[in-house]
Design a protein around this motif. Structure first.
Motif, PDB file in Angstrom:
ATOM      1  N   UNK A 407       0.784  -1.140  -0.101  1.00 29.09           N
ATOM      2  CA  UNK A 407      -0.026   0.188   0.091  1.00 29.09           C
ATOM      3  C   UNK A 407       0.894   1.373   0.050  1.00 29.09           C
ATOM      4  N   UNK A 408       0.446   2.319  -0.567  1.00 29.99           N
ATOM      5  CA  UNK A 408       1.281   3.442  -0.726  1.00 29.99           C
ATOM      6  C   UNK A 408       0.221   4.842  -0.386  1.00 29.99           C
ATOM      7  N   UNK A 409       0.395   5.425   0.719  1.00 27.28           N
ATOM      8  CA  UNK A 409      -0.289   6.563   0.637  1.00 27.28           C
ATOM      9  C   UNK A 409       0.296   8.061   0.221  1.00 27.28           C
ATOM     10  N   UNK A 410      -0.553   8.489  -0.751  1.00 25.93           N
ATOM     11  CA  UNK A 410      -0.096   9.662  -1.530  1.00 25.93           C
ATOM     12  C   UNK A 410      -0.601  10.822  -0.576  1.00 25.93           C
ATOM     13  N   UNK A 411       0.175  11.578   0.132  1.00 25.34           N
ATOM     14  CA  UNK A 411      -0.287  12.361   1.142  1.00 25.34           C
ATOM     15  C   UNK A 411       0.473  13.521   0.859  1.00 25.34           C
ATOM     16  N   UNK A 492      -9.915   6.695  -2.218  1.00 31.24           N
ATOM     17  CA  UNK A 492      -9.807   8.067  -2.146  1.00 31.24           C
ATOM     18  C   UNK A 492     -10.087   8.907  -0.790  1.00 31.24           C
ATOM     19  N   UNK A 493      -9.566  10.106  -0.721  1.00 27.89           N
ATOM     20  CA  UNK A 493      -9.995  10.671   0.846  1.00 27.89           C
ATOM     21  C   UNK A 493      -9.680   9.838   1.977  1.00 27.89           C
ATOM     22  N   UNK A 494      -8.635   9.013   2.265  1.00 28.76           N
ATOM     23  CA  UNK A 494      -8.042   8.383   3.391  1.00 28.76           C
ATOM     24  C   UNK A 494      -7.814   9.037   4.480  1.00 28.76           C
ATOM     25  N   UNK A 495      -7.593  10.285   4.187  1.00 29.15           N
ATOM     26  CA  UNK A 495      -7.215  11.257   5.377  1.00 29.15           C
ATOM     27  C   UNK A 495      -7.651  12.874   4.878  1.00 29.15           C
ATOM     28  N   UNK A 496      -8.144  13.598   5.630  1.00 33.80           N
ATOM     29  CA  UNK A 496      -8.533  14.910   5.245  1.00 33.80           C
ATOM     30  C   UNK A 496      -8.485  15.508   6.723  1.00 33.80           C
ATOM     31  N   UNK A 549     -18.924   1.562 -10.403  1.00 31.54           N
ATOM     32  CA  UNK A 549     -17.971   0.456 -10.990  1.00 31.54           C
ATOM     33  C   UNK A 549     -16.767   0.256 -10.083  1.00 31.54           C
ATOM     34  N   UNK A 550     -16.489   1.100  -9.079  1.00 29.99           N
ATOM     35  CA  UNK A 550     -15.370   0.955  -8.212  1.00 29.99           C
ATOM     36  C   UNK A 550     -15.676   1.073  -6.803  1.00 29.99           C
ATOM     37  N   UNK A 551     -14.766   0.584  -5.967  1.00 23.31           N
ATOM     38  CA  UNK A 551     -15.205   0.729  -4.423  1.00 23.31           C
ATOM     39  C   UNK A 551     -14.253   1.898  -3.923  1.00 23.31           C
ATOM     40  N   UNK A 552     -13.430   2.370  -4.547  1.00 21.09           N
ATOM     41  CA  UNK A 552     -12.375   3.256  -4.216  1.00 21.09           C
ATOM     42  C   UNK A 552     -12.867   4.677  -3.926  1.00 21.09           C
ATOM     43  N   UNK A 553     -14.026   4.968  -4.253  1.00 21.90           N
ATOM     44  CA  UNK A 553     -14.602   6.261  -4.014  1.00 21.90           C
ATOM     45  C   UNK A 553     -15.852   6.023  -3.152  1.00 21.90           C
ATOM     46  N   UNK A 554     -15.914   5.129  -2.412  1.00 13.47           N
ATOM     47  CA  UNK A 554     -17.103   4.755  -1.426  1.00 13.47           C
ATOM     48  C   UNK A 554     -17.130   5.587  -0.189  1.00 13.47           C
ATOM     49  N   UNK A 555     -15.927   5.555   0.397  1.00 14.22           N
ATOM     50  CA  UNK A 555     -15.785   6.243   1.617  1.00 14.22           C
ATOM     51  C   UNK A 555     -14.623   7.291   1.634  1.00 14.22           C
ATOM     52  N   UNK A 649       1.868   8.917  24.964  1.00 18.21           N
ATOM     53  CA  UNK A 649       2.392   8.105  23.730  1.00 18.21           C
ATOM     54  C   UNK A 649       0.988   7.604  22.969  1.00 18.21           C
ATOM     55  N   UNK A 650       0.924   7.979  21.816  1.00 16.18           N
ATOM     56  CA  UNK A 650      -0.158   7.662  20.962  1.00 16.18           C
ATOM     57  C   UNK A 650       0.214   6.739  19.858  1.00 16.18           C
ATOM     58  N   UNK A 651      -0.791   5.750  19.520  1.00 17.84           N
ATOM     59  CA  UNK A 651      -0.299   4.479  18.863  1.00 17.84           C
ATOM     60  C   UNK A 651      -1.115   4.762  17.532  1.00 17.84           C
ATOM     61  N   UNK A 652      -0.377   5.307  16.350  1.00 18.03           N
ATOM     62  CA  UNK A 652      -1.100   5.668  15.099  1.00 18.03           C
ATOM     63  C   UNK A 652      -0.866   4.272  14.280  1.00 18.03           C
ATOM     64  N   UNK A 653      -1.858   3.649  13.765  1.00 22.20           N
ATOM     65  CA  UNK A 653      -1.855   2.367  13.166  1.00 22.20           C
ATOM     66  C   UNK A 653      -2.541   2.573  11.981  1.00 22.20           C
ATOM     67  N   UNK A 654      -2.096   2.123  10.652  1.00 28.37           N
ATOM     68  CA  UNK A 654      -2.951   2.178   9.547  1.00 28.37           C
ATOM     69  C   UNK A 654      -3.533   0.909   9.165  1.00 28.37           C
ATOM     70  N   UNK A 655      -4.878   1.076   9.092  1.00 31.87           N
ATOM     71  CA  UNK A 655      -5.551  -0.155   8.766  1.00 31.87           C
ATOM     72  C   UNK A 655      -5.658  -0.826   7.316  1.00 31.87           C
ATOM     73  N   UNK A 656      -5.052  -1.740   6.876  1.00 31.55           N
ATOM     74  CA  UNK A 656      -5.078  -2.156   5.576  1.00 31.55           C
ATOM     75  C   UNK A 656      -6.365  -2.550   5.251  1.00 31.55           C
ATOM     76  N   UNK A 657      -7.361  -2.972   6.030  1.00 30.02           N
ATOM     77  CA  UNK A 657      -8.916  -3.493   5.501  1.00 30.02           C
ATOM     78  C   UNK A 657      -9.668  -2.069   5.442  1.00 30.02           C
ATOM     79  N   UNK A 658      -9.416  -1.264   6.190  1.00 29.20           N
ATOM     80  CA  UNK A 658     -10.448   0.127   5.854  1.00 29.20           C
ATOM     81  C   UNK A 658      -9.408   1.110   5.149  1.00 29.20           C
ATOM     82  N   UNK A 659      -8.244   1.004   5.100  1.00 23.92           N
ATOM     83  CA  UNK A 659      -7.448   1.889   4.397  1.00 23.92           C
ATOM     84  C   UNK A 659      -7.481   3.435   5.048  1.00 23.92           C
ATOM     85  N   UNK A 660      -7.588   3.314   6.428  1.00 23.44           N
ATOM     86  CA  UNK A 660      -7.589   4.593   7.154  1.00 23.44           C
ATOM     87  C   UNK A 660      -6.800   4.237   8.598  1.00 23.44           C
ATOM     88  N   UNK A 661      -6.550   5.206   9.291  1.00 25.68           N
ATOM     89  CA  UNK A 661      -6.060   5.126  10.521  1.00 25.68           C
ATOM     90  C   UNK A 661      -7.053   4.754  11.543  1.00 25.68           C
TER      91      UNK A 661
END
Length: 835
Positions: A407-411, A492-496, A549-555, A649-661
């Motif tokens: 996975x690659x986050x274009x940030x 799309x829009x995995x962080x805002x 036609x795609x799941x990428x823009x659903x969330x 101490x804050x644990x930030x973890x990116x979830x591959x299933x939801x594609x968000x932290x």
């Protein structure tokens, strides 16, 4: 010029030692005179005056300081030729530096500091912070600073009084002091070539106009492909500085204007694996020392958003556009009282675009199997297939030599900021039971910034300049029936984020350096500080862009038009006391205890405006130092202790299933560190010297216990602080030939193992780097330089995968993992003309 090249790098390791004048026999006097002259040849004589980490009217020689201080002279900086501010920090013991991120946005830690970036170490320019809060969330202080030939010398203070006289500096202060015209520095033009496409020109000219006035102008411009292959011209830009100054011996004044227009890449972790012996190795088809996943398909791409698509331009990299105006001065109000004033205004627009690898490195067949549930979104589909976005070629386990995807986050993060910092102090010298150097000052800092962040999560194959991959749903005939991804985007829009915040700081401080006898001095100082944080943080909601036609823009995360206000205030006070005793001109000891604090950063509210875990962090530090100098041997050894209490101490973890932290988990715990810093220099002959700096420390978490999301009680008490080695060592043998006209040295850097997670589950192995530095005087005006870094092309890891979670990085025995290596072997050569 001849003497300038002798043992130049040793200046970074030799702490000059001197004491106030006292009765001595002739033998001692002669011996110390020899030592002082020998040190003077290296540009850092025993009587060198230091200005960092204190306030007072009298001059303080380095040996008289009751805290650990290292000076880097002009000659030391020129031969080592640091590529960044962080590389300069590596020349100072006690600092653990991760400079593998490139020229900006690196991490610096000192003496058990449990925070990254420059959040607890102040980066100063001419005695005033480059940024009041050096860890202002995605805006590290080194993004506002570039190292070039306009820097004359550096003073670095670890611990001690740094947190009293500088903001956000419990770990120390590194002060870059620039050239000025009244010193009549002359002129220089320098060309540097590098084997990574580097072409750089540095230049300056300064002159005194009369006995009191001087003018100076200088800067640099460079272009390069970058230390890793990005597939385009990754570094482009430079800076220019102009200064006018006045100094009549009693009163002084300087106006300095600096402008930066510069683009540099931000380098992230890369995929790695293990060989048959269990040693870390490259993934087939990927060179971890020179390749990067970014580039090619991700160079310029639209990330769909509500309304207009977001134009993601990777060539922008970390783009700094900055104008800084600094006004400093000193006014003698009487023979014993002086007013000192420093004011800095900064207007900057910072943009950081980068590709952040995230999640696990996975074989393509396993990855497709993990998405089997996605078939339910496409009734009639019978299977999934991976194919390249650019040409539709099917990706299989053998297509790219390794069959891996990541996975690659274009940030993209934009942080425009307006900031003003003002420091005004009264200093006086008073005779009462000895000599008192008194200081009373007030510091004001005000910063208004925006924080705009947008991200899309993509799927990449694993190769240098990775390619975007689509996952499509196929029917029984093998025809495309729908797509899990869209143009390589999983979401799309995995962080805002849309944030506007102002931070206002006011601090009052005072101190007294009391010279009780010629041998004994006691100093004490205290600081009270308050911060007000006010702003607005956009609330977010998830929407669909409507493409069935795609799941990428659903969330897609976006703002919902509602803003949450932030209005928080914090204050605290700290103090320090130190004692220095000089046995003789060349030997002394010091001791110090500091009870200080670190106030919360406004940046902590960027993503969570309602958080309640922020508080002032109490910090306790103690140190005991021994110093000795002679014409043959110099030593500065400091034992230290530090304790940070109640750190969030804050644990930030990116979830591959939801594609968000995931919702971050916060744990409040302490850290405790014991350690020893050592600087030594042996110079048995004019043609040879050996310098050594070493830091041994035992940094531990204390009371780090919590209940994880599965309901298990986890105890990490006693675990080693993340990413910090127990032993860091730098040894530098050097030779001086042709009456000092040529100096060559070998740098040996060694770091013991580290851990990227608090659980200490994954190991970053120990590594050793070899570097070569050489500088030779062809004529009195022409100088050649050579710097070869990582001569043996060592694979050394400085960072794991923070996006996998800082508490527990996951499966420590996974076949593939992410980490950020040091750069591979690089060669730089320079030609300087001085006039």
């Amino acid at each position: 010029m001849k003497k300038q090249l002798i043992a130049a790098s040793a200046i970074s390791l030799a702490t000059a030692l001197a004491a106030p004048a006292m009765a001595q026999d002739a033998t001692d006097t002669d011996r110390e005179q020899e030592a002082s002259e020998a040190e003077g040849q290296r540009g850092g004589g025993f009587d060198e005056i230091i200005v960092t980490g204190r306030a007072g009217t009298s001059e303080l020689r380095k040996a008289e300081a009751s805290y650990a201080v290292t000076t880097l002279s002009d000659e030391a900086l020129r031969i080592t030729n640091p590529a960044s501010a962080a590389e300069t920090f590596k020349l100072v013991p006690g600092f653990w530096v991760e400079s593998s991120g490139g020229e900006g946005s690196n991490n610096v830690r000192a003496r058990g500091i449990p925070t990254d970036g420059y959040s607890s170490v102040a980066l100063q320019e001419n005695g005033i912070s480059v940024q009041y809060d050096g860890g202002l969330g995605y805006l590290n202080a080194d993004q506002s600073f570039r190292f070039d030939e306009t820097i004359a010398r550096v003073e670095a203070v670890r611990g001690g009084p740094a947190s009293i006289y500088a903001p956000n500096a419990p770990g120390g202060v590194v002060n870059f002091i620039t050239r000025k015209g009244s010193d009549n520095p002359g002129g220089l033009v320098k060309y540097t070539w590098g084997d990574y496409g580097l072409n750089r020109v540095d230049a300056y000219y300064g002159t005194s106009l009369d006995d009191n006035w001087g003018v100076f102008v200088g800067g640099f411009y460079r272009e390069s492909d970058g230390m890793r292959d990005m597939g385009f011209k990754a570094e482009k830009g430079g800076q220019i500085r102009g200064t006018i100054d006045y100094d009549d011996g009693r009163n002084s004044f300087a106006l300095d204007v600096k402008h930066i227009e510069d683009k540099v890449p931000f380098y992230l972790p890369v995929p790695l694996t293990y060989d048959e012996n269990g040693d870390i190795a490259d993934v087939p088809g990927f060179d971890s020392r020179s390749d990067t996943l970014a580039g090619g398909d991700t160079t310029r791409i639209d990330i769909l958003n509500v309304g207009q698509p977001y134009d993601f331009d990777l060539t922008e990299g970390s783009h700094t556009q900055l104008t800084q105006v600094t006004l400093t001065g000193a006014l003698a109000l009487s023979d014993v009282v002086r007013l000192e004033s420093k004011t800095r205004y900064k207007n900057a627009d910072m943009l950081r675009n980068a590709v952040f690898p995230t999640g696990n490195v996975t074989p393509i067949d396993d990855y497709l199997a993990s998405l089997s549930g996605a078939l339910a979104a496409f009734p009639g589909a019978t299977g999934l297939q991976a194919q390249y976005v650019s040409d539709g070629e099917v990706l299989t386990s053998s297509t790219n030599g390794n069959g891996l995807v990541i996975g690659g986050n274009l940030l993209s993060v934009s942080v425009p900021i307006d900031e003003i910092i003002a420091d005004n102090r009264l200093v006086a010298e008073v005779e009462a039971g000895g000599t008192h150097n008194l200081a009373l000052g007030i510091t004001y800092g005000s910063a208004d910034y925006r924080f705009d962040r947008y991200m899309g999560t993509s799927l990449l194959d694993v190769q240098g300049n990775a390619r975007l991959v689509d996952v499509v749903a196929l029917d029984a005939n093998g025809d495309v029936f729908g797509s899990v991804t869209d143009g390589g985007f999983l979401r799309y829009g995995s962080i805002y984020d849309n944030v506007s915040i102002g931070a206002e700081n006011v601090a009052i401080y005072g101190g007294d350096e009391w010279q009780i006898t010629p041998e004994l001095r006691v100093d004490a100082a205290a600081r009270w500080e308050k911060i007000n944080i006010k702003g607005l943080v956009a609330q977010k909601s998830t929407v669909s862009l409507g493409d069935d036609s795609t799941l990428a823009d659903d969330n897609v995360l976006t703002g919902n038009g509602v803003f949450t206000p932030v209005d928080r205030s914090f204050d605290d006070w700290g103090w320090t006391v130190g004692v220095n005793y000089q046995f003789s001109r060349y030997a002394g000891v010091f001791a110090r205890y500091t009870d200080t604090f670190r106030l919360p950063s406004a940046g902590e509210y960027n993503g969570n405006p309602t958080r309640t875990d922020q508080r002032s962090v109490p910090i306790k530090m103690a140190e005991l130092g021994v110093k000795y100098g002679s014409s043959v041997f110099n030593l500065f050894a400091t034992a230290f202790y530090s304790k940070f209490e109640g750190v969030s101490f804050t644990n930030y973890r990116f979830n591959e299933e939801t594609n968000q932290y995931d919702d971050p988990q916060v744990v409040i715990a302490d850290t405790e560190t014991f350690g020893v810093e050592l600087e030594a220099l042996v110079k048995p002959a004019e043609f040879f010297d050996f310098a050594l700096q070493a830091t041994w420390q035992d940094p531990q978490y204390k009371g780090f216990t919590y209940t994880d999301q599965a309901g298990n009680v986890v105890d990490y008490d006693g675990n080693q602080l993340i990413r910090v080695p127990k032993l860091a060592l730098r040894a530098v043998p050097g030779i001086n030939l042709f009456d000092g006209r040529l100096r060559a040295e070998l740098e040996v850097e060694h770091y013991t193992k580290r851990y990227p997670d608090i659980a200490n589950n994954q190991t970053l192995p120990s590594y050793t780097l070899l570097n070569i530095n050489a500088r030779g005087e062809v004529t009195n005006n022409i100088i050649l330089g050579l710097n070869i870094t990582n001569l043996t092309n060592e694979l050394g890891l400085t960072e794991g995968n923070p996006r996998a979670g800082s508490f527990d990085a996951g499966d420590a025995n996974a076949e593939y993992f992410l980490a950020r290596p040091v750069f591979g072997r690089t060669v730089r050569a320079s030609l300087s003309f001085m006039f």
